[in-house]
Every structure is written in C-alpha cells, then in structure tokens.
Design a protein around this motif. Structure first.
Motif, PDB file in Angstrom:
ATOM      1  N   PRO A 116       0.826  -1.157  -0.160  1.00 54.56           N
ATOM      2  CA  PRO A 116       0.030  -0.119  -0.210  1.00 54.56           C
ATOM      3  C   PRO A 116       0.770   1.345  -0.069  1.00 54.56           C
ATOM      4  CG  PRO A 116      -0.801  -1.700   1.474  1.00 54.56           C
ATOM      5  CD  PRO A 116       0.534  -2.200   1.053  1.00 54.56           C
ATOM      6  N   SER A 117       0.274   2.413  -0.091  1.00 52.09           N
ATOM      7  CA  SER A 117       1.023   3.806  -0.449  1.00 52.09           C
ATOM      8  C   SER A 117       1.913   4.250   0.993  1.00 52.09           C
ATOM      9  CB  SER A 117      -0.142   4.618  -0.663  1.00 52.09           C
ATOM     10  OG  SER A 117      -1.094   4.927   0.130  1.00 52.09           O
ATOM     11  N   SER A 118       1.475   3.582   1.880  1.00 59.24           N
ATOM     12  CA  SER A 118       2.116   3.918   3.252  1.00 59.24           C
ATOM     13  C   SER A 118       2.313   2.916   4.257  1.00 59.24           C
ATOM     14  CB  SER A 118       1.657   5.301   3.787  1.00 59.24           C
ATOM     15  OG  SER A 118       0.356   5.336   4.420  1.00 59.24           O
ATOM     16  N   GLN A 124      16.225  -5.322  11.472  1.00 59.04           N
ATOM     17  CA  GLN A 124      17.354  -5.150  12.358  1.00 59.04           C
ATOM     18  C   GLN A 124      17.181  -4.374  13.403  1.00 59.04           C
ATOM     19  OE1 GLN A 124      20.898  -4.668   9.861  1.00 59.04           O
ATOM     20  NE2 GLN A 124      20.825  -6.721   9.262  1.00 59.04           N
ATOM     21  N   ARG A 125      15.946  -4.239  14.187  1.00 59.55           N
ATOM     22  CA  ARG A 125      15.811  -3.452  15.372  1.00 59.55           C
ATOM     23  C   ARG A 125      15.623  -2.160  15.051  1.00 59.55           C
ATOM     24  NH1 ARG A 125      19.708  -5.830  20.319  1.00 59.55           N
ATOM     25  NH2 ARG A 125      18.756  -8.126  20.148  1.00 59.55           N
ATOM     26  N   HIS A 126      15.564  -1.786  13.746  1.00 63.07           N
ATOM     27  CA  HIS A 126      15.259  -0.368  13.276  1.00 63.07           C
ATOM     28  C   HIS A 126      13.821  -0.329  12.777  1.00 63.07           C
ATOM     29  CE1 HIS A 126      19.030   1.903  13.435  1.00 63.07           C
ATOM     30  NE2 HIS A 126      19.427   0.583  13.874  1.00 63.07           N
ATOM     31  N   THR A 127      13.160   0.767  12.951  1.00 59.86           N
ATOM     32  CA  THR A 127      11.556   0.762  12.553  1.00 59.86           C
ATOM     33  C   THR A 127      11.753   2.005  11.309  1.00 59.86           C
ATOM     34  OG1 THR A 127      10.830   0.346  14.715  1.00 59.86           O
ATOM     35  CG2 THR A 127       9.255   1.509  12.968  1.00 59.86           C
ATOM     36  N   TYR A 128      11.136   1.369  10.161  1.00 54.77           N
ATOM     37  CA  TYR A 128      11.286   2.462   9.021  1.00 54.77           C
ATOM     38  C   TYR A 128       9.381   2.645   8.735  1.00 54.77           C
ATOM     39  CZ  TYR A 128      15.990   0.798   8.461  1.00 54.77           C
ATOM     40  OH  TYR A 128      17.434   0.810   8.839  1.00 54.77           O
ATOM     41  N   SER A 129       9.533   3.865   8.142  1.00 54.65           N
ATOM     42  CA  SER A 129       8.070   4.232   7.548  1.00 54.65           C
ATOM     43  C   SER A 129       8.303   4.587   6.306  1.00 54.65           C
ATOM     44  CB  SER A 129       7.639   5.403   8.383  1.00 54.65           C
ATOM     45  OG  SER A 129       7.511   5.080  10.010  1.00 54.65           O
ATOM     46  N   TYR A 130       7.430   4.503   5.300  1.00 52.37           N
ATOM     47  CA  TYR A 130       7.594   4.488   3.853  1.00 52.37           C
ATOM     48  C   TYR A 130       6.325   5.132   3.477  1.00 52.37           C
ATOM     49  CZ  TYR A 130       4.770   0.691   3.184  1.00 52.37           C
ATOM     50  OH  TYR A 130       3.883  -0.516   3.075  1.00 52.37           O
ATOM     51  N   LEU A 131       6.498   5.965   2.162  1.00 46.24           N
ATOM     52  CA  LEU A 131       5.247   6.472   1.637  1.00 46.24           C
ATOM     53  C   LEU A 131       5.554   6.482   0.137  1.00 46.24           C
ATOM     54  CD1 LEU A 131       2.920   8.532   1.460  1.00 46.24           C
ATOM     55  CD2 LEU A 131       4.310  10.440   1.289  1.00 46.24           C
ATOM     56  N   VAL A 132       4.577   6.012  -0.675  1.00 46.62           N
ATOM     57  CA  VAL A 132       4.973   5.899  -2.123  1.00 46.62           C
ATOM     58  C   VAL A 132       3.876   6.843  -2.985  1.00 46.62           C
ATOM     59  CG1 VAL A 132       4.492   4.384  -4.162  1.00 46.62           C
ATOM     60  CG2 VAL A 132       5.152   3.285  -1.827  1.00 46.62           C
ATOM     61  N   ARG A 133       4.495   7.707  -3.635  1.00 44.15           N
ATOM     62  CA  ARG A 133       3.950   8.838  -4.431  1.00 44.15           C
ATOM     63  C   ARG A 133       3.838   8.407  -5.992  1.00 44.15           C
ATOM     64  NH1 ARG A 133       3.621  14.225  -3.203  1.00 44.15           N
ATOM     65  NH2 ARG A 133       3.444  13.458  -1.095  1.00 44.15           N
ATOM     66  N   GLU A 139       5.493   6.504 -13.222  1.00 43.67           N
ATOM     67  CA  GLU A 139       6.654   6.219 -12.213  1.00 43.67           C
ATOM     68  C   GLU A 139       6.111   6.376 -10.835  1.00 43.67           C
ATOM     69  OE1 GLU A 139      10.538   6.745 -14.913  1.00 43.67           O
ATOM     70  OE2 GLU A 139      10.038   8.447 -13.511  1.00 43.67           O
ATOM     71  N   ARG A 140       6.617   5.833  -9.991  1.00 45.28           N
ATOM     72  CA  ARG A 140       6.476   6.026  -8.520  1.00 45.28           C
ATOM     73  C   ARG A 140       7.722   6.332  -7.404  1.00 45.28           C
ATOM     74  NH1 ARG A 140       3.878   0.632  -7.247  1.00 45.28           N
ATOM     75  NH2 ARG A 140       5.398   0.129  -8.977  1.00 45.28           N
ATOM     76  N   LEU A 141       7.413   7.321  -6.870  1.00 42.41           N
ATOM     77  CA  LEU A 141       8.826   7.612  -6.053  1.00 42.41           C
ATOM     78  C   LEU A 141       8.481   7.289  -4.577  1.00 42.41           C
ATOM     79  CD1 LEU A 141      10.761   9.561  -4.947  1.00 42.41           C
ATOM     80  CD2 LEU A 141       9.346  11.433  -4.533  1.00 42.41           C
ATOM     81  N   LEU A 142       9.251   6.488  -4.087  1.00 40.42           N
ATOM     82  CA  LEU A 142       9.316   5.861  -2.912  1.00 40.42           C
ATOM     83  C   LEU A 142      10.175   6.633  -1.812  1.00 40.42           C
ATOM     84  CD1 LEU A 142       8.793   3.520  -0.831  1.00 40.42           C
ATOM     85  CD2 LEU A 142      10.636   2.227  -1.734  1.00 40.42           C
ATOM     86  N   VAL A 143       9.554   6.949  -0.883  1.00 41.30           N
ATOM     87  CA  VAL A 143      10.473   7.527   0.419  1.00 41.30           C
ATOM     88  C   VAL A 143      10.576   6.763   1.608  1.00 41.30           C
ATOM     89  CG1 VAL A 143      10.804   9.809   1.774  1.00 41.30           C
ATOM     90  CG2 VAL A 143       9.933   9.817  -0.651  1.00 41.30           C
ATOM     91  N   VAL A 144      11.533   6.412   2.184  1.00 36.27           N
ATOM     92  CA  VAL A 144      11.747   5.615   3.332  1.00 36.27           C
ATOM     93  C   VAL A 144      12.306   6.620   4.550  1.00 36.27           C
ATOM     94  CG1 VAL A 144      12.477   3.404   4.427  1.00 36.27           C
ATOM     95  CG2 VAL A 144      11.444   3.442   1.903  1.00 36.27           C
TER      96      VAL A 144
END
Length: 408
Positions: A116-118, A124-133, A139-144
């Motif tokens: 999904p878009s977000s 590895q014990r790190h939490t990441y959040s992402y957004l797909v635009r 084309e799509r831009l992915l930001v993590v």
C-alpha cells in the motif's frame, strides 16, 4: 460475612481503580502514537514533495511547523527511489542513510513498491516508515524514513506509564485495604443493630404471645371452642412461627464459619423428602424421588437436612392441585458436583419475577392473602444455608414447572 464484604469492597474498588488507570494510560499512549504517526507522515510528505530530499531550511520549517536547523534535518535518516510501472528500481538516493546497503535499499524498494501507499516495517531492530507517491509519467517515488527514534519515544512513554500505573495501583489498593474497615463500619454497625433488634424483639414478643395463647386456651376451656378462639389460636401459631423463622435467619447470618464434614447427601435427602411423601399424596399430588445413592458433600448435617426440608416444603405448598413434586439428586456433568433439583408444577408461573424469590418476605402476588401458609422467609433461609456450605442456588421455570437447583 463481614470479611467477605470487606474483600468484595476492596475488589470492586481495585477494579474501578484499574479501569481508570487503564483508560488514562490507553488514552495518553494512543494520543502519543497518533501524534508520532502524524509527525512521521508530515516528514515523509515534505520529502516526497521535494522529490526525495528535504527542501530549504525555511521551507522545511514552514511545512513541519517547528524550529528547524541543519542539525535537526540531519537526524532524519532516509532514502528515496524511483520505480517504473513494473516495479523496477530506476534510480535511488542513499546519501542520507548509512544503516542499509545499496543492495538492501534496492530490495526494499522493489518490495515496498508492491505494498500500500504508506506503512511501517521493522528491520534489524530499526523501524522504518515509507510513502509511495505516483508521478505523472507512470513512475512512482518511494520515500523511506528511519523512524526508530520517534517510535522509541512512544514506547518509552508506554513503559513509563505502565510502571507508574502499577505503582499507583499498588498504592491505591494498599490505601483502600487499610481504610476498608472504616468504610464499611457504618454498614456493619447498622447490620448488627438490625440483627440485635430482630433477636431481642423475637424474645420479647414470645412472652405476650404465650400469655395470649394461654388466655385463649382458658377461654376455650370455660366456654368451648368458637370461630373467634380458633382464629386467635391460628394467628398466635402463625406469629410464633414467623418470630422463630426470623430469629433462626438472624442466627444463620451471624455465623462466621461452621464446621463442614463429609456427609451422605443421598441418605439425608431421602430422609428429609420422605417426610413429605404422605402429605403430598394425601393432597392428591404425585411425589417422585430420583436420588442417586452414595453422593457425599461437605456440609453440616442438621443444616443440610433443614435445607432439603425447606425446599421440599416450599414445592409442596405451591404445587398445582393434582400436580407433581419431584426431588432429584445427581451429579452434574460439569466437575461432577452434587446437584439437588426440587421442582413442582405451577401453571401460572410464566409472568413471575424469579429474580426476587430469595428476598425476605417476598411472595408472589396471588399468595399474599394467606391461602398458602408461610412467611416469605423460607427461601431466604435456604439461600443462607447454601452459602454456609459454599454452594449456589438458583430457580428456573420451564414447561409449567418451577425448579430449584442447589450445587454444593
């Protein structure tokens, strides 16, 4: 009794305190989580609006609504990638993150492009959040964004609030336990006054009743029995029974503990019920006994006999003409506990409020005119006896039959 009342008071107070603390902790941490997620989404949106990088300091401060500096922006570790319409990585920018290799960035870019878009994920014990635009050329831009610190703050708040709640709960329960005796003291005082009044009044009333009875008998000896002397004698007998019942009930409730011994429940039930067989059949009713042999319980013999007597007597009094009184003793399917069921047919029992049957002096409306003997305290006495045995009693109505069930 009062010990149980005190424990119940402590339990209810503790449950109320626990609900309040749980609600406060839940509201605070939910609000904090929503706030954290909102801040992360705002940061991702700012980066996505600037094609994968932060804009100038002034623009970032305007978008994020906070005092921003270069050091502040540098703490937000992130990467971005451009995906084609098939999900392949065309390009990526990893200059603002060092915890992930280029290969890991490309793998995650392809994987997140199918989601999904977000959202959030842990690696590895790190939490990441992402957004797909989506972009204009399919084309799509992915930001993590590495959102470990933001979520860590929320988790720290949760841990602290839980520890504080546990400490507060222990403190409040301790205070309630210490002062619970004082809190229920007025109730205990009133109850003891009430019980003493019943006992004293019972003893005081017995003397005038005995005099009235003696005078009535003397009048009958002198002038013979009449309608009036018979009525007076009946009312004296009734009043004496009522007083004895009230005194017995008061004494039952004042007993803190009784010694429970192993008893043959089957033999006691059969002995108590057998006394009613003649009167029931004489009234034109059917009497049925179904008692399994060898059933034992922990109880007090005299009180257990009285319990069975009260319930069978009640069934006989309120059984329909030509009806059936049934005494059944068996073991329940659940936990194999002894189950005593005493029932009687009662065709007019559909609209009766059975929840009040164990209240003192409660009698079904149609029986208030004394056609049935009794005082409305027999079932209350039965309930008190069952509580002494640490059992339970309930009443049900089905197919024109009232059934009292005792589990001990």
């Amino acid at each position: 009794m009062f010990r149980k009342l005190r424990l119940r008071f402590i339990g209810i107070s503790s449950a109320a305190i626990l609900v309040v603390l749980f609600s406060v902790v839940g509201v605070i941490n939910s609000a904090r989580f929503i706030q954290t997620q909102g801040e992360i989404n705002k940061i991702l949106t700012v980066i996505a609006d600037n094609n994968g990088n932060f804009p100038s300091i002034s623009e970032a401060a305007k978008e994020l609504g906070a005092v921003i500096s270069v050091d502040t922006l540098s703490q937000y570790r992130h990467f971005s990638a451009i995906l084609d319409k098939k999900g392949n990585v065309k390009s990526y920018d990893s200059t603002n993150i060092s915890d992930l290799t280029d290969e890991e960035i490309q793998n995650y870019a392809r994987l997140l492009g199918k989601r999904p878009s977000s959202g959030n994920f842990v690696y590895q014990r790190h939490t990441y959040s992402y957004l797909v635009r989506k972009k204009s050329n399919n084309e799509r831009l992915l930001v993590v964004l590495d959102s470990t610190n933001q979520f860590q703050d929320s988790r720290s708040l949760l841990h602290i609030s839980i520890l504080m709640s546990v400490a507060s709960f222990i403190f409040f329960v301790s205070v309630v336990s210490i002062f619970s005796g004082r809190m229920i003291k007025p109730f205990v005082r009133n109850y003891e006054k009430q019980r003493r009044f019943i006992t004293n009044a019972g003893h005081e009333l017995k003397t005038p009743l005995a005099i009235i009875s003696a005078n009535n008998e003397l009048v009958e000896l002198m002038n013979g029995e009449s309608e009036w002397t018979k009525s007076t004698g009946d009312q004296v007998t009734r009043m004496t029974g009522l007083i004895n019942g009230l005194v017995t009930l008061a004494r039952l409730e004042e007993q803190p503990e009784i010694i429970l011994t192993d008893l043959d429940f089957s033999a006691i039930t059969e002995d108590a019920a057998e006394d009613f067989k003649g009167p029931v059949i004489k009234d034109g009713k059917t009497f049925v006994m179904d008692i399994q042999p060898g059933i034992h319980v922990k109880a007090e013999e005299k009180s257990l006999f009285e319990l069975v007597t009260l319930l069978v007597d009640n069934a006989n009094k309120y059984c329909d003409p030509n009806g059936q009184v049934t005494v059944k003793l068996s073991r329940s399917n659940r936990r194999r506990k002894p189950k005593l069921q005493i029932s009687n047919t009662y065709a007019q029992g559909k609209n009766v409020d059975y929840s009040k049957f164990f209240e003192r002096f409660y009698r079904e409306d149609e029986s208030h005119h004394h056609e049935k003997s009794g005082y409305g305290i027999g079932l209350s006495m039965a309930e008190s006896l069952v509580k002494l045995f640490r059992g339970s009693i309930n009443v049900t109505y089905k197919e024109d039959t009232i059934t009292f069930t005792v589990m001990i």
